[in-house]
Design an enzyme around this catalytic site. Structure first.
Site, PDB file in Angstrom:
ATOM      1  N   ARG A 164       0.770  -1.105  -0.171  1.00  0.00           N
ATOM      2  CA  ARG A 164      -0.112   0.435   0.341  1.00  0.00           C
ATOM      3  C   ARG A 164       0.648   1.269  -0.314  1.00  0.00           C
ATOM      4  NH1 ARG A 164       1.925   2.123   3.844  1.00  0.00           N
ATOM      5  NH2 ARG A 164       0.693   3.529   3.468  1.00  0.00           N
ATOM      6  N   GLY A 165       0.105   2.362   0.067  1.00  0.00           N
ATOM      7  CA  GLY A 165       1.199   3.760   0.062  1.00  0.00           C
ATOM      8  C   GLY A 165       0.790   4.141  -1.894  1.00  0.00           C
ATOM      9  N   ALA A 166       0.339   5.260  -2.015  1.00  0.00           N
ATOM     10  CA  ALA A 166       0.844   5.564  -3.856  1.00  0.00           C
ATOM     11  C   ALA A 166       1.583   5.157  -4.664  1.00  0.00           C
ATOM     12  CB  ALA A 166      -0.005   6.783  -4.316  1.00  0.00           C
ATOM     13  N   ARG A 199      -7.452  -0.747  -6.733  1.00  0.00           N
ATOM     14  CA  ARG A 199      -7.775   0.144  -5.957  1.00  0.00           C
ATOM     15  C   ARG A 199      -8.315   1.608  -6.522  1.00  0.00           C
ATOM     16  NH1 ARG A 199      -4.197   0.976  -0.691  1.00  0.00           N
ATOM     17  NH2 ARG A 199      -6.120   2.094  -0.130  1.00  0.00           N
ATOM     18  N   GLN A 235      -2.523   3.064   9.911  1.00  0.00           N
ATOM     19  CA  GLN A 235      -0.758   2.658   9.502  1.00  0.00           C
ATOM     20  C   GLN A 235      -0.106   3.527   9.920  1.00  0.00           C
ATOM     21  OE1 GLN A 235      -4.148   2.883   7.406  1.00  0.00           O
ATOM     22  NE2 GLN A 235      -3.617   2.421   5.866  1.00  0.00           N
ATOM     23  N   ASP A 261      -2.455  10.882  -2.242  1.00  0.00           N
ATOM     24  CA  ASP A 261      -2.756   9.897  -3.616  1.00  0.00           C
ATOM     25  C   ASP A 261      -3.164  10.243  -4.429  1.00  0.00           C
ATOM     26  OD1 ASP A 261      -3.087   8.414  -0.574  1.00  0.00           O
ATOM     27  OD2 ASP A 261      -3.042   7.153  -1.772  1.00  0.00           O
ATOM     28  N   ASN A 320      -5.814  12.769   0.185  1.00  0.00           N
ATOM     29  CA  ASN A 320      -4.555  11.379   0.876  1.00  0.00           C
ATOM     30  C   ASN A 320      -6.021  10.829   2.330  1.00  0.00           C
ATOM     31  OD1 ASN A 320      -1.816  10.490   1.649  1.00  0.00           O
ATOM     32  ND2 ASN A 320      -1.780  12.271   3.136  1.00  0.00           N
ATOM     33  N   LYS A 321      -4.839  10.145   2.598  1.00  0.00           N
ATOM     34  CA  LYS A 321      -5.527   9.432   4.070  1.00  0.00           C
ATOM     35  C   LYS A 321      -7.145   9.716   4.182  1.00  0.00           C
ATOM     36  CE  LYS A 321      -5.409   5.616   4.390  1.00  0.00           C
ATOM     37  NZ  LYS A 321      -6.475   4.516   3.217  1.00  0.00           N
TER      38      LYS A 321
HETATM   39  O1  MRU Z   1      -4.661   3.067   1.694  1.00  0.00           O
HETATM   40  P1  MRU Z   1      -3.100   3.610   1.707  1.00  0.00           P
HETATM   41  O2  MRU Z   1      -2.765   3.261   3.324  1.00  0.00           O
HETATM   42  O3  MRU Z   1      -2.509   2.857   0.683  1.00  0.00           O
HETATM   43  O4  MRU Z   1      -2.947   5.042   1.646  1.00  0.00           O
HETATM   44  C1  MRU Z   1      -2.196   5.779   2.079  1.00  0.00           C
HETATM   45  C2  MRU Z   1      -2.061   6.864   2.144  1.00  0.00           C
HETATM   46  O5  MRU Z   1      -3.013   7.741   2.338  1.00  0.00           O
HETATM   47  C3  MRU Z   1      -1.021   7.641   2.065  1.00  0.00           C
HETATM   48  O6  MRU Z   1      -0.249   8.809   2.799  1.00  0.00           O
HETATM   49  C4  MRU Z   1       0.209   8.082   0.816  1.00  0.00           C
HETATM   50  O7  MRU Z   1       0.001   6.491  -1.216  1.00  0.00           O
HETATM   51  C5  MRU Z   1       0.739   8.081   0.383  1.00  0.00           C
HETATM   52  S1  MRU Z   1       2.491   6.924   0.490  1.00  0.00           S
HETATM   53  C6  MRU Z   1       3.716   7.416   0.171  1.00  0.00           C
END
Ligand code: MRU
Length: 354
Positions: A49-51, A92, A199, A240, A250-251
């Site tokens: 996970r994470g963009a 996703r 997270q 994201d 973002n999250k």
């Molecule tokens: O649902 P996730 O854990 O994939 O969400 C991740 C985030 O929101 C991060 O802050 C974002 O992807 C930036 S990662 C460098």
């Protein structure tokens, strides 16, 4: 301190290896993905996970989809790749890096459709590997651009995990901290726990602690009190998807944090690679927001925490308006007070000039 979030082992015949992030910090387990379906599942269930990491995973997932193809021609192999990409794209919806990486794989396939199938297959492997290598270099650059925003003895807040676990190297928002630490600065990071999937508490606290960056976890609702009672120098978060005007997805909880930061005159920075910008979207209201299963909210550590029959709303992301963002740290420089004009200029000139 790069974390081996996603690696590829064994050359063209090999497979992807991921840290299963759903298990951290309790256990550290590597899962091997040998098929596109396994990669789709890993992305969907947030094992990876994470963009930026999702982008790298998608690129290797696309390659896995054609790795053992018996296609007779480059054109046939391209058709198979396109089908795999269509499936991976459903994993996703919000992180644009997934679509960005799949588009790169599709472009590589289109440019090599005249090749024989084994040659095109090699080209696709090289493209996925390049996406991973570039992400590593970009993390370092983000750290370099952003580290000047961190002062010795300062205190900072971050949300979710935008670190090594979210990229192929040492992160986006957390890259700023790692690079500042490498310069010899000492500072404290407050990590929002980031409900519902934690997270911040599970992943950010784990990797900062492992790297020797002092980290304190707070529940998401504590940020306002923290900023009122202690000096906080800035907030750094990842992204994201960033719309043309700088509105940033973002999250979930990032928007509340930005509002709280504004109310306390604390500068709020987004740190993201250029691949996270989506110039096709004029503003953040157009960013598709993933809604995830209610069980992520109703259950905690296997225990029900919401009464049966009570409905739950579970958007995984929110959008912070550009007006609340002091700057976006990119590999092309810091875009201060982001606006459509300033962002367009970066895409035209390749660098941020404020
Ligand atoms: O649902 P996730 O854990 O994939 O969400 C991740 C985030 O929101 C991060 O802050 C974002 O992807 C930036 S990662 C460098």
């Amino acid at each position: 301190m790069p974390v081996p979030t996603i690696t590829w082992e064994g050359g063209e015949e090999g497979s992807a290896h991921l840290i299963d992030q759903t298990l951290l910090p309790e256990s550290y387990r590597i899962v091997e993905c040998r098929t596109a379906a396994a990669m789709w599942d890993a992305i969907k269930r947030l094992a990876v996970r994470g963009a930026p990491a999702i982008g790298v995973a998608a690129a290797f997932g696309a390659y896995l989809g054609i790795q053992h193809s018996s296609a007779a021609t480059g054109a046939d192999l391209e058709a198979e790749l396109l089908r795999t990409c269509d499936t991976l794209a459903t994993a996703r919806p919000t992180a644009v890096n997934l679509f960005w990486a799949l588009n790169r794989m599709k472009r590589a396939a289109a440019s090599g459709r005249h090749l024989d199938a084994p040659s095109l297959r090699r080209r696709l492997f090289e493209e996925a590997s390049r996406i991973l290598d570039e992400d590593r270099a970009i993390c370092r650059k983000l750290g370099e651009v952003g580290r000047g925003l961190v002062r010795d003895s300062g205190s900072y807040v971050t949300h979710c995990n935008a670190g090594g676990l979210a990229t192929a190297d040492y992160g986006t928002a957390l890259a700023v901290f790692y690079a500042a630490k490498d310069e010899g600065k000492r500072f404290t990071v407050y990590a929002d726990e980031t409900r519902p999937l934690l997270q911040g508490a599970r992943l950010t606290a784990w990797e900062l602690h492992e790297s020797g960056v002092p980290v304190t976890v707070i529940a998401d609702g504590m940020a306002a009190s923290l900023m009122k009672s202690r000096k906080i120098d800035a907030v750094f978060v990842g992204a994201d998807r960033i719309a043309r005007n700088g509105d940033t997805a973002n999250k979930i909880g990032t928007y509340s944090l930005a509002l709280v930061a504004r109310a306390h005159a604390v500068p709020f920075y987004v740190v993201a690679p250029i691949s996270t910008f989506d110039l096709t979207l004029a503003h953040g209201g157009l960013i598709p927001i993933e809604e995830r299963d209610a069980s992520e909210v109703t259950q905690m550590a296997g225990k029900r925490v919401v009464p049966e029959g009570v409905p739950v709303w579970n958007p995984a992301f929110d959008v912070t308006p550009a007006a609340l963002i002091a700057g976006i740290v990119t590999e092309c420089g810091l875009i201060e007070a982001p606006s459509a004009e300033r962002i367009a200029a970066v895409f035209t000139t390749g660098r941020a000039t404020n």
